[in-house]
Design an enzyme around this catalytic site. Structure first.
Site, PDB file in Angstrom:
ATOM      1  N   ASP A 106       0.854  -1.180   0.000  1.00  0.00           N
ATOM      2  CA  ASP A 106       0.000   0.000   0.000  1.00  0.00           C
ATOM      3  C   ASP A 106       0.899   1.242   0.000  1.00  0.00           C
ATOM      4  O   ASP A 106       1.788   1.356  -0.847  1.00  0.00           O
ATOM      5  CB  ASP A 106      -0.959  -0.078   1.206  1.00  0.00           C
ATOM      6  CG  ASP A 106      -1.935   1.078   1.310  1.00  0.00           C
ATOM      7  OD1 ASP A 106      -2.917   1.088   0.545  1.00  0.00           O
ATOM      8  OD2 ASP A 106      -1.703   1.968   2.143  1.00  0.00           O
ATOM      9  N   HIS A 304      -7.122  -6.241  -1.185  1.00  0.00           N
ATOM     10  CA  HIS A 304      -6.039  -5.288  -0.964  1.00  0.00           C
ATOM     11  C   HIS A 304      -4.993  -5.757   0.043  1.00  0.00           C
ATOM     12  O   HIS A 304      -3.826  -5.397  -0.058  1.00  0.00           O
ATOM     13  CB  HIS A 304      -6.637  -3.960  -0.473  1.00  0.00           C
ATOM     14  CG  HIS A 304      -5.635  -2.876  -0.285  1.00  0.00           C
ATOM     15  ND1 HIS A 304      -4.903  -2.355  -1.331  1.00  0.00           N
ATOM     16  CD2 HIS A 304      -5.230  -2.199   0.834  1.00  0.00           C
ATOM     17  CE1 HIS A 304      -4.100  -1.404  -0.864  1.00  0.00           C
ATOM     18  NE2 HIS A 304      -4.286  -1.299   0.438  1.00  0.00           N
TER      19      HIS A 304
END
Length: 330
Positions: A106, A304
């Site tokens: 991320d 994610h």
């Protein structure tokens, strides 16, 4: 690949330009620095630390400045990308090393890639999870984000206004985190035809679109307690400051517009992760932007949080890639 004895992880504080950074270390051998994203902590690498240690590496997960037990400078511009790169360099040197492989997820992927770009003398290889490398340059970020979503507001723009997201999150940190993690997980994310949780309606909040009363398979109540406990103690301002520096980063890195990362590299993304799918053009450009790319993996059905959603697969990809890297210079 031989297995090495693994001792328990050790926690320590090391000096950095931020003040002090909290790191968690396991194993011995070539240094692999693990950098988390939003809204996480060193704990997001809990499945990787013992496996990398067993594979013969010195695995070190850091609490990025503003998170966990690391220092939290008051000034917003203290969280600009160049400062985070300086922190990574400081960790390597504080641990008595000259070089490291840096791996990020991320926002940590951006930090890792920029660390490799700006300090190739220190970071000999870079692994990126979820967010692909896109060289500096292009339009001003705030302008791009403001144009997305039509009548709705993109979450990055929402996060950029000081205090606004804090007012939503901090009254119920645990509940908000549960919803955010759930909304971006492959097994629990909203259906494709449901309202997109990356956007906010006028007068609304992000959590309006989070799935309620469930957790993804990778996240136990105890895991959620760890994350929530840290943010309940620190607040969210330090973590959100990363979003509030994107225009500064754009200016700071303007001298590197279009620059490739030339060290050996790796990218792993989730097939259901917007961070990966929205940046498909960046992945298509990898032959130019990552000329030494040693692996490109898109995990089917994964969202994610891939090193937590798919720890065994992520660990195999990481250890296979690390094993193929040239050794650190003496």
């Amino acid at each position: 690949m031989s297995q090495h004895p693994v001792s328990a992880p050790t926690h320590r504080l090391v000096p950095s330009p931020a003040g002090r950074l909290h790191v968690v270390e396991q194993g011995s051998g070539p240094l692999v620095l693990l950098v988390h994203g939003f809204p996480e902590s060193w704990y997001s690498w809990r499945h990787q630390l013992p496996v990398l240690a067993a594979a013969g590496y010195r695995a070190v997960a850091v609490d990025v400045r503003g998170y966990g037990r690391s220092s939290r400078p008051a000034a917003t511009d203290a969280y600009r990308m160049t400062e985070l790169v300086a922190d990574n360099v400081a960790v390597v040197h504080a641990l008595g090393e000259r070089t490291a492989v840096v791996v990020g997820h991320d926002w940590g992927s951006n930090v890792a890639a920029t660390s490799a770009l700006l300090r190739p003398d220190v970071f000999r290889a870079v692994g990126m999870l979820s967010v692909p490398y896109a060289p500096p340059g292009g339009p001003r970020p705030s302008t791009v984000f403001a144009s997305m979503g039509g009548d709705e507001e993109f979450y990055v723009s929402y996060f950029q206004e000081p205090g606004r997201a804090e007012a939503e999150i901090e009254p119920d940190v645990r509940g908000w985190l549960a919803g955010f993690y759930t909304a971006l997980s492959g097994d629990t994310e909203p259906a494709a035809d449901a309202p997109d949780p990356h956007f906010v309606t006028p007068g609304g909040t992000l959590r309006d679109r989070f799935p309620a009363h469930r957790l993804p398979g990778w996240l136990s109540e105890a895991d959620l307690d760890v994350y929530a406990g840290e943010f309940e103690r620190t607040g969210l301002t330090g973590a959100l400051a990363r979003y509030r520096n994107m225009d500064r980063d754009w200016e700071d890195l303007s001298g590197h517009e279009g620059a490739p990362v030339t060290q050996p590299s790796l990218f792993v993304g989730g097939a259901l992760d917007a961070s990966t799918t929205w940046m498909a053009d960046a992945i298509d450009a990898f032959p130019v932007t990552l000329p030494a790319l040693g692996g490109l993996h898109i995990l089917d059905g994964c969202g994610h949080w891939l090193q937590q959603e798919r720890p065994a697969e992520t660990n195999r990809i990481l250890t296979d890639w690390l094993e193929g890297l040239p050794g650190p210079a003496c």
